[in-house]
Design a protein around this motif. Structure first.
Motif, PDB file in Angstrom:
ATOM      1  N   ALA A 334      10.041 -10.161   4.442  1.00  0.00           N
ATOM      2  CA  ALA A 334      10.521  -8.798   4.206  1.00  0.00           C
ATOM      3  C   ALA A 334      11.437  -8.798   2.989  1.00  0.00           C
ATOM      4  N   PRO A 335      11.346  -7.786   2.137  1.00  0.00           N
ATOM      5  CA  PRO A 335      12.188  -7.765   0.933  1.00  0.00           C
ATOM      6  C   PRO A 335      13.650  -7.523   1.275  1.00  0.00           C
ATOM      7  N   THR A 336      14.529  -7.942   0.381  1.00  0.00           N
ATOM      8  CA  THR A 336      15.967  -7.713   0.533  1.00  0.00           C
ATOM      9  C   THR A 336      16.579  -7.091  -0.707  1.00  0.00           C
ATOM     10  N   HIS A 337      15.858  -7.130  -1.854  1.00  0.00           N
ATOM     11  CA  HIS A 337      16.387  -6.626  -3.115  1.00  0.00           C
ATOM     12  C   HIS A 337      15.319  -5.802  -3.846  1.00  0.00           C
ATOM     13  N   ALA A 338      15.775  -4.982  -4.769  1.00  0.00           N
ATOM     14  CA  ALA A 338      14.865  -4.202  -5.607  1.00  0.00           C
ATOM     15  C   ALA A 338      14.391  -5.079  -6.758  1.00  0.00           C
ATOM     16  N   ASN A 339      13.419  -5.948  -6.471  1.00  0.00           N
ATOM     17  CA  ASN A 339      12.929  -6.891  -7.478  1.00  0.00           C
ATOM     18  C   ASN A 339      11.405  -6.914  -7.462  1.00  0.00           C
ATOM     19  N   TRP A 340      10.831  -7.603  -8.454  1.00  0.00           N
ATOM     20  CA  TRP A 340       9.380  -7.697  -8.523  1.00  0.00           C
ATOM     21  C   TRP A 340       8.992  -9.117  -8.891  1.00  0.00           C
ATOM     22  N   GLY A 341       7.743  -9.463  -8.574  1.00  0.00           N
ATOM     23  CA  GLY A 341       7.280 -10.801  -8.893  1.00  0.00           C
ATOM     24  C   GLY A 341       5.779 -10.855  -9.063  1.00  0.00           C
ATOM     25  N   MET A 342       5.330 -11.924  -9.722  1.00  0.00           N
ATOM     26  CA  MET A 342       3.907 -12.187  -9.885  1.00  0.00           C
ATOM     27  C   MET A 342       3.392 -12.858  -8.612  1.00  0.00           C
ATOM     28  N   ASP A 343       2.690 -12.119  -7.788  1.00  0.00           N
ATOM     29  CA  ASP A 343       2.160 -12.647  -6.539  1.00  0.00           C
ATOM     30  C   ASP A 343       3.250 -13.305  -5.701  1.00  0.00           C
TER      31      ASP A 343
END
Length: 465
Positions: A334-343
């Motif tokens: 589950a996410p915890t921060h407003a971030n993005w990633g490649m796969d």
């Protein structure tokens, strides 16, 4: 300025519904299936389906005049802690629900019954310029208007697909994995759920969902997906999928739960939204070089807009007190921060395939009409202002080497505060819908804060603690 078009939307809908060819198409399908009853249904702010049932012989009357319901139904006829009926009070006027003829379907579990989704309007007899206007608290109608305006301004449409995770309980469904392992993907567990998935898939196909892949994900958790489409249709289909699952549970004697975090030791039930932007039949997020994951400029700015408004959108994506238990259980994707990633499955936004963004905040109780409306606003803000999302996250978002990123709100109360402070997000819903959502969720949080839970009894209820 109010226009003639605004004042006559109800009349325009009536004109469409009295087109003889369109009505005859519905009549023919009803006759072919032997339909005797019709549901005229809409969806509340919390995602519940409400409506009326009418004998099918009154079709001509209802397609022209609709049905009427008390507008507080859109707030689930809920009272606040002081006994006030939310959404207008006891004296509020009814709204007019007009069926969309192209949403007619026959229920596969009882072909004597059909249904329509409805658009909602202020009644024609309402005094002044308000009469006949779209109802401001109609979440489904609001998404249609927001999406159409987005397309007019950008030339783009949002296509989406949802990944609904649900928990099923009943005789023979419990998994017993070995210690420190997960039962995810095990076909033996799919076999336990064979009566469930076969019925859900069959009913889904009968109701227009192009069912694709599904899997067993965690103890008692099943995910069954359908093909992506225009976001408006995807939102309707998520509501249909939930209705199907409830019907299958009734037929098989099981219980289905949409609770975002059903147990301490289990993963939460998410409803990830997979997003792409299209100009005609061109996916403008897709890089022509399909050998590598890579962001186009449009994709980068779309992600930038989403991340800029993620904390404010969290109240919509995680709309219950229980939703935040899923975010707290950070060790399980589950996410915890407003971030993005490649796969990267730990991020709020994941570039999961060429031309597709996976937004991981929404959970199993999300209202898809609200979630898609605020996503459209966030994406448009990113495109318009060319917002840069920053570098991709490598590893989990909780490591010290992670790029700076805003932490998600971790309670419903905090999330509502972030929501009302963001004019882009609230602008997608309009003042009336925003106010009603805020009142509903603020009251829910207040009721929870005043409730004594089992955890508190365990911690503090024993003598000598």
């Amino acid at each position: 300025m109010t226009t003639v078009s605004d004042r006559s939307r109800l009349d325009q809908h009536r004109e469409r519904n009295t087109d003889e060819a369109a009505v005859e198409t519905v009549r023919s399908r009803m006759a072919e299936s032997g339909v005797e009853y019709l549901y005229y249904q809409t969806v509340t702010l919390t995602g519940r389906v409400i409506g009326k049932v009418v004998p099918a012989r009154h079709l001509a009357r209802n397609v022209e005049h609709g049905v009427h319901m008390h507008r507080t139904g859109l707030a689930d006829l809920q009272t606040d802690r002081y006994g006030t009926l939310l959404g207008g009070g006891c004296g509020a006027t009814e709204f007019t629900a007009m069926p969309d003829l192209d949403t007619f379907a026959v229920l596969p579990w009882d072909t004597r019954t059909g249904r329509f989704f409805c658009r909602l309007y202020e009644p024609a007899h309402t005094a002044g310029e308000l009469g006949g206007r779209p109802l401001a608290t109609d979440a489904r109608g609001n998404l249609q208007q927001v999406h159409a305006a987005f397309t007019r301004r950008t030339g783009l449409e949002l296509r989406s697909g949802c990944e609904p995770e649900l928990s099923w309980t009943g005789p023979g469904l419990d998994a017993r994995p070995r210690p420190h392992t997960s039962p995810a993907y095990h076909v033996d567990h799919l076999e336990r759920y064979r009566p469930i998935y076969q019925k859900v898939i069959a009913y889904g196909q009968a109701l227009g969902l192009d069912m694709i892949e599904g899997d067993y994900e965690d103890p008692n958790q099943l995910e069954l997906n359908w093909m992506y489409d225009h976001a408006d249709r995807t939102a309707d289909r998520l509501i249909v999928h939930r209705q199907i699952c409830r019907q299958v549970a009734r037929e098989l004697g099981y219980t289905v739960s949409f609770m975002p975090k059903p147990a301490d030791n289990r993963k939460g039930n998410g409803c990830h939204h997979n997003l792409s932007l299209w100009r005609g039949e061109e996916n403008v997020l897709a890089d022509p070089d399909t050998r590598h994951l890579h962001l186009t400029d449009t994709a980068r700015h779309a992600i930038g807009g989403i991340l800029a408004h993620t904390t404010a959108m969290t109240a919509v994506m995680g709309p219950t007190v229980n939703s935040y238990k899923r975010y707290w259980h950070a060790s399980q994707f589950a996410p915890t921060h407003a971030n993005w990633g490649m796969d990267n499955k730990t991020c709020s936004v994941r570039l999961s395939a060429n031309g597709r963004l996976e937004f991981k905040l929404p959970d199993a109780m999300v209202n898809p009409y609200l979630s898609h409306a605020v996503l459209l606003a966030a994406i448009e803000d990113g495109l318009k202002n060319r917002i840069d999302p920053g570098p991709a996250q490598e590893g989990t978002g909780r490591t010290e080497t992670a790029p700076p990123a805003a932490a998600l709100p971790m309670t419903l109360g905090e999330a509502v505060e972030k929501f009302v402070a963001d004019p882009v997000v609230t602008g997608a819903l309009g003042p009336e819908l925003t106010d009603l959502f805020q009142v509903l969720k603020t009251d829910e949080w207040a009721r929870f804060c005043g409730s004594v839970t089992d955890w508190e009894r365990t911690m503090y209820g024993q003598e000598g603690c």
